[in-house]
Design a protein around this motif. Sequence first.
Motif, PDB file in Angstrom:
ATOM      1  N   UNK A 200     -21.008   4.383  55.469  1.00 37.36           N
ATOM      2  CA  UNK A 200     -19.981   4.282  56.198  1.00 37.36           C
ATOM      3  C   UNK A 200     -20.518   2.294  55.635  1.00 37.36           C
ATOM      4  N   UNK A 201     -20.748   1.489  55.822  1.00 34.78           N
ATOM      5  CA  UNK A 201     -21.014  -0.198  55.343  1.00 34.78           C
ATOM      6  C   UNK A 201     -21.011  -0.228  54.445  1.00 34.78           C
ATOM      7  N   UNK A 202     -19.931  -0.487  54.361  1.00 33.23           N
ATOM      8  CA  UNK A 202     -20.173  -1.293  52.357  1.00 33.23           C
ATOM      9  C   UNK A 202     -21.159  -2.959  52.583  1.00 33.23           C
ATOM     10  N   UNK A 203     -20.766  -3.609  53.679  1.00 26.48           N
ATOM     11  CA  UNK A 203     -21.308  -5.012  53.704  1.00 26.48           C
ATOM     12  C   UNK A 203     -22.849  -4.773  53.907  1.00 26.48           C
ATOM     13  N   UNK A 204     -23.380  -3.529  54.326  1.00 27.98           N
ATOM     14  CA  UNK A 204     -25.115  -2.723  54.411  1.00 27.98           C
ATOM     15  C   UNK A 204     -25.830  -2.339  53.043  1.00 27.98           C
TER      16      UNK A 204
END
Length: 345
Positions: free
Chosen positions: A9-13
């Motif tokens: 779910x996390x693009x940053x991660x």
Amino acid sequence: MINDSVLLESRTLRTSVLERTHVLDKVKALTLLPDGMHVTTAMVAAYYEVGIKAIRSLVLDHRGELNDSGYRVLSGAELSSFKELSYIQSRSSALAVFPRRAILNVGMLLRDSEVARQVRTYLLDTEAEVRTRPVDNFVHRPAGDELDERIDRRITDVLGKTVVPMLNVLIETSGEQRRELISLREDVQQIQMKLVEHDLQISRLQRGQDVRALTGVIGTIDAMNWKEFELHVAELLRRDGCTDVEVYGGHGGDRGVDITAKTADGRTVAVQCKNFAPFRHVLSGEMQKFLGSSKVLHQADVALYVATCAFTRESLAIAAQGGVTAVHRGLLEAWSAGVRLQVLR
């Protein structure tokens, strides 16, 4: 521990772990195009064991993110040059290509793929290791060093993705300037290797790691003479479980092959080794000669043509038709770095 759903779910991660493309080879062998850098949509689907439609749908939903990780759709003159350099035979007016970063990015987005799940597991394990690694306060680097490191990486990226491919195209189309262009390309490649070595030295200072096992695969191969290269390939065969490995070293009795061996499951292996300059190509006549030696004289179950360069389109076609595995420059570097050849499994 970061769980799988957060990574999905996390693009940053996902962006924070995008450089760890080595996990792809830990899960399964990744087959690249002859340029040793890219794969097609169909090849991504084959790696993750899903349908092509699943990859195309994912690209449609996450086009911006995948563009940032290197995904591109080639067309026009750029596509023609890429086909020529990668020996791709296709009449398509456009071709989507994925570098290793984009392939890894796909694995962090695919929900219904067991291979993608394993890739995410390796990524999460690596992330946990980095987060729990003790901080080494012994080495203090000036702030300017960090800027130098980013500049080195950017230069390396530009050289590899822009300058060298451009020189390849010019070399293939030029006449009287061919020798000068080849010399210029060799100089650029030497600069690339020096920058990579410098980056690895900085990583060792930052992390306290001995990177000698990770550095210099390309430089090591280029530094070998033909005898050392044959011995290197023989050691790779032994590492991957082959027995009865015999290196002929140019002596009589080899009947047109350089190395013979047996796989772990008893199949016979015949190998041809060509220690050519990186800008050379294995020609169709050379492939035809090895095909006859390996399959007719030696009756080998596995025939490997291992070269430090690329193969022409005609030689690749002959190899595919005759059952010869063409180990081009990119695949050789991956094999030398620890990736096991699929045909030896």
